[in-house]
Design an enzyme around this catalytic site. Sequence first.
Site, short mmCIF file in Angstrom:
data_model
loop_
_atom_site.label_atom_id
_atom_site.label_comp_id
_atom_site.label_asym_id
_atom_site.label_seq_id
_atom_site.Cartn_x
_atom_site.Cartn_y
_atom_site.Cartn_z
N ASP A 158 -8.59 -0.04 -4.62
CA ASP A 158 -8.88 0.62 -3.32
C ASP A 158 -8.01 2.06 -3.41
O ASP A 158 -7.70 2.43 -2.15
CB ASP A 158 -8.53 -0.28 -2.17
CG ASP A 158 -9.11 -1.61 -2.15
OD1 ASP A 158 -10.15 -1.92 -2.55
OD2 ASP A 158 -8.26 -2.24 -1.33
N GLN A 181 0.82 -1.24 -0.13
CA GLN A 181 -0.09 -0.05 0.02
C GLN A 181 0.67 1.31 0.02
O GLN A 181 1.89 1.23 0.71
CB GLN A 181 -0.91 -0.05 1.24
CG GLN A 181 -1.96 -1.06 1.33
CD GLN A 181 -1.47 -2.23 1.98
OE1 GLN A 181 -0.12 -2.54 2.13
NE2 GLN A 181 -2.36 -3.13 2.33
N GLN A 232 -1.64 1.27 -5.39
CA GLN A 232 -2.46 0.63 -4.42
C GLN A 232 -2.83 1.65 -3.35
O GLN A 232 -1.87 2.15 -2.61
CB GLN A 232 -2.06 -0.62 -4.01
CG GLN A 232 -2.75 -1.47 -2.91
CD GLN A 232 -2.22 -2.60 -2.43
OE1 GLN A 232 -1.30 -3.33 -3.19
NE2 GLN A 232 -2.72 -3.29 -1.55
N ASP A 233 -4.04 1.81 -2.93
CA ASP A 233 -4.40 2.86 -1.85
C ASP A 233 -3.84 4.40 -2.12
O ASP A 233 -3.23 5.02 -1.45
CB ASP A 233 -4.01 2.28 -0.61
CG ASP A 233 -4.53 1.05 -0.07
OD1 ASP A 233 -5.22 0.40 -1.00
OD2 ASP A 233 -4.48 0.37 1.00
N ARG A 248 -15.22 -2.11 -2.87
CA ARG A 248 -15.34 -3.27 -2.13
C ARG A 248 -15.62 -2.95 -0.43
O ARG A 248 -15.40 -1.74 -0.22
CB ARG A 248 -13.87 -3.79 -2.00
CG ARG A 248 -13.14 -4.27 -3.44
CD ARG A 248 -12.11 -5.33 -3.30
NE ARG A 248 -10.95 -4.70 -2.45
CZ ARG A 248 -10.16 -5.28 -2.13
NH1 ARG A 248 -10.23 -6.85 -2.09
NH2 ARG A 248 -9.02 -4.90 -1.54
#
Length: 355
Positions: free
Chosen positions: A216, A172, A194-195, A272
């Site tokens: 995400d 992340q 990611q993130d 999600r």
Amino acid sequence: MSLKLLLLISLLLQCVTSSMVEVEEAYLKWVKQIGSFNHSLFQKPTNKFDPCLTIQVSKNPRLLGAFTSIQKAVDSIPLVNECRVVISLSAGIYREKVEIPKTMAYITLEGDSVENTIIEWDDTADRLGQSGKPLGTFGSATFAVNSPYFIAKNVTFKNRAPSPPSGALGKQAVALRISADTAAFISCNFIGTQDTLYDHIGRHYFENCYIEGSVDFIFGNGLSLYRDCHLHATSNKCGALTAQKRENMLQETGFSFVNSKVTGSGALYLGRAWGTFSRVVFAYTYMDNIINPRGWYDWGDKNRDMTVFYGQYKCMGPGAEYGGRVSWSRELTPQEAQPFITLDFINGYEWLPNL
């Protein structure tokens, strides 16, 4: 069984029943109140807009009176700040981690232009910090805001960590983390994989922003309105746009995307269910054909199918087709959509100036 024992059990049952009725009445009262989106759990905002100080930051060391580091400019502000301070950034790439402490309210960060004013770093969650322990997702942020009433305009926030291989752990890499109430981001870019954007806690407003990532890439438990934003996926396989973390019915949090567009690559879930009561709505939003027809993923927990709130309202484009969506998402009615599509969703008329 003795008469005294029977009387005691009867009394206890009456108390339990009375308590349950009181709880139910209190809950129904809360539902009625929360339906109006007054957000009573948040403090009434008291924003300040007139600047009392402007601080210059430039990559040019010869510019008289200017800081060459954003963090040094932040550190020059009184620890307990009580007036609007503008940090004006000249064009350039500022390679540094920046954190604004919780007591430094009313800071405005204004770039020369979003294309030419870039703050970047490359930490990941598994990287060791000064303590010798992994930074974690929270600590991986290139830019972290912990103070209320923050405003950013025309700035790119970037985490340069490379895209992790599928299934990799600890990769992340947050570009910006906002962990405070009443923050606004106008014409900003958030770049990562990611993130990317940790929309952690508090009420937030994003307008005309570009947000890029793979998995995400907008996540957290904020109460946030995204208006006229471009959301761009960079996944080669399966990705997810949001991971909203509303954890119980009493939390007044959720993400709303209005008049926005979703483009990119890969097969993308709209969201999600990171939190059991995750809440996300897309309204008047264009969706490219990268959207997974099911639309949403319950994090592998079927119980969340009954508690999440995922909806679309008058969206368009090849990825907006509602026919293949999971049965536990919603095509909203005008009445259901109304609380999500205006500034009232975040009490914005109380704390947002004419930006």
